[in-house]
Write a protein that holds these residues in place. Sequence first.
Motif, PDB file in Angstrom:
ATOM      1  N   MET A  49      -8.409  66.482 -52.669  1.00 59.86           N
ATOM      2  CA  MET A  49      -9.658  67.018 -52.156  1.00 59.86           C
ATOM      3  C   MET A  49      -9.520  68.497 -51.838  1.00 59.86           C
ATOM      4  SD  MET A  49     -10.912  64.093 -49.445  1.00 59.86           S
ATOM      5  CE  MET A  49     -12.368  65.060 -48.985  1.00 59.86           C
ATOM      6  N   ARG A  50     -10.623  69.219 -51.944  1.00 64.03           N
ATOM      7  CA  ARG A  50     -10.692  70.609 -51.504  1.00 64.03           C
ATOM      8  C   ARG A  50     -11.372  70.609 -50.132  1.00 64.03           C
ATOM      9  NH1 ARG A  50     -13.492  74.408 -53.848  1.00 64.03           N
ATOM     10  NH2 ARG A  50     -11.904  76.009 -53.609  1.00 64.03           N
ATOM     11  N   ILE A  51     -10.574  70.862 -49.108  1.00 64.33           N
ATOM     12  CA  ILE A  51     -11.059  70.791 -47.730  1.00 64.33           C
ATOM     13  C   ILE A  51     -11.118  72.196 -47.141  1.00 64.33           C
ATOM     14  CG2 ILE A  51     -10.566  69.944 -45.411  1.00 64.33           C
ATOM     15  CD1 ILE A  51      -9.222  67.520 -46.657  1.00 64.33           C
ATOM     16  N   LEU A  52     -12.253  72.509 -46.541  1.00 65.05           N
ATOM     17  CA  LEU A  52     -12.410  73.763 -45.809  1.00 65.05           C
ATOM     18  C   LEU A  52     -12.366  73.455 -44.326  1.00 65.05           C
ATOM     19  CD1 LEU A  52     -13.054  76.781 -45.500  1.00 65.05           C
ATOM     20  CD2 LEU A  52     -15.491  76.173 -45.655  1.00 65.05           C
ATOM     21  N   LEU A  53     -11.450  74.096 -43.630  1.00 69.32           N
ATOM     22  CA  LEU A  53     -11.332  73.932 -42.183  1.00 69.32           C
ATOM     23  C   LEU A  53     -11.806  75.212 -41.533  1.00 69.32           C
ATOM     24  CD1 LEU A  53     -10.358  71.861 -40.104  1.00 69.32           C
ATOM     25  CD2 LEU A  53      -8.097  72.885 -40.271  1.00 69.32           C
ATOM     26  N   LEU A  54     -12.865  75.101 -40.744  1.00 64.79           N
ATOM     27  CA  LEU A  54     -13.397  76.260 -40.040  1.00 64.79           C
ATOM     28  C   LEU A  54     -12.600  76.417 -38.750  1.00 64.79           C
ATOM     29  CD1 LEU A  54     -17.197  75.687 -40.701  1.00 64.79           C
ATOM     30  CD2 LEU A  54     -15.625  77.222 -41.902  1.00 64.79           C
ATOM     31  N   GLY A  55     -11.581  77.231 -38.819  1.00 67.99           N
ATOM     32  CA  GLY A  55     -10.562  77.342 -37.786  1.00 67.99           C
ATOM     33  C   GLY A  55      -9.226  77.121 -38.473  1.00 67.99           C
ATOM     34  N   GLY A  56      -8.384  76.312 -37.877  1.00 63.60           N
ATOM     35  CA  GLY A  56      -7.166  75.906 -38.562  1.00 63.60           C
ATOM     36  C   GLY A  56      -5.901  76.567 -38.088  1.00 63.60           C
ATOM     37  N   THR A  57      -5.992  77.433 -37.079  1.00 61.94           N
ATOM     38  CA  THR A  57      -4.792  78.137 -36.643  1.00 61.94           C
ATOM     39  C   THR A  57      -4.374  77.788 -35.219  1.00 61.94           C
ATOM     40  OG1 THR A  57      -6.071  80.054 -35.904  1.00 61.94           O
ATOM     41  CG2 THR A  57      -5.299  80.065 -38.176  1.00 61.94           C
TER      42      THR A  57
END
Length: 334
Positions: free
Chosen positions: A1-9
């Motif tokens: 899957m191509r997942i976009l995480l808004l944040g992640g750090t």
Amino acid sequence: MRILLLGGTAFLSHATATEAVRRGHEVTCLARGTAPAPEGVRFARGDRDEAGGLAPVREQRWDAVIDVSRQPGQVRRAVAELDTPHWVFVSTANVYAPPEEGATSRPPTEADPLLEPLEADSMSSMEEYGPAKVACEQAVVSEMGRRGGTATLVRAGLIAGPGDGSGRVGYWPWRFAHPTGPDVLVPDDPDFPVAFVDVRDLAAWLVDAAEQRLDGAFNATGPVVPLTQVLDAAREVAGAQVTARPVPPARLAELGVHPWMGPRSMPLWIDDPALRSFAALDTTRARGAGLQTRPVVDTLRDTLAWEETRQTPRGAGLGDDEEREIRRALDSGA
């Protein structure tokens, strides 16, 4: 899957990105860049408070977006501009309206009434946290429904584990590992109900929700256990030889000790009877959809290991001098 995480750090989003990469997904994190992204994650720099902040990820299609924002304006813009069939939004148990006066206290279910949504695009104070998350939820459900997509609303309880800067859970194993005297001061309320979810367990389930495109609202936290069980586990993982010294709630108040969190506090505990079930949630639906949580002692053991390497001040509990001061007052009867 191509997942976009808004944040992640940071904390939960960092753990979620790490778990998604471990499972072999292609993960992109959009963040301001104040902390490094996990290994294996593509980093896209963007500030969601600025015009064009979503530009680095707006022209791509994502199999799922995972969003942890608390600001309604950020969520409204993102869900309107980003191309995805599924949205995972991390909400909070604070969205639930308080029970009516005289109502029997019980853990809330997903069908319980919510607070009125915040109309503004951003919170003016943490008192608006619950209403802001309600507004975020409504924006996600409305837009995903309009385009024929699906949305997972994860109403999380207290999140604990390695990396938790608040120190609400980590204080207890750390204090037993670093006593200031022959005992550790604790609230004299052994049956107080406590619940928290390990950040790694919640992160794993967020990825599950993205993979399975779970639709609807889900409460997510750990099982409810008495405060005494948490304190016993904290003492165990610390290998402590000291005992717990229960202090009556009224005496704690006299000595200026606050409940739940913040400086000079007794974390995880609240002395207001109306908030006694504050941390408890009915998680039947999430557990039926695969949420699994590890034993309390495991979370405390790993949290203590992280606390020993902490680089920032702890945001909850008693400082060494404060505990010594309060113990002297108790011993003297002052």
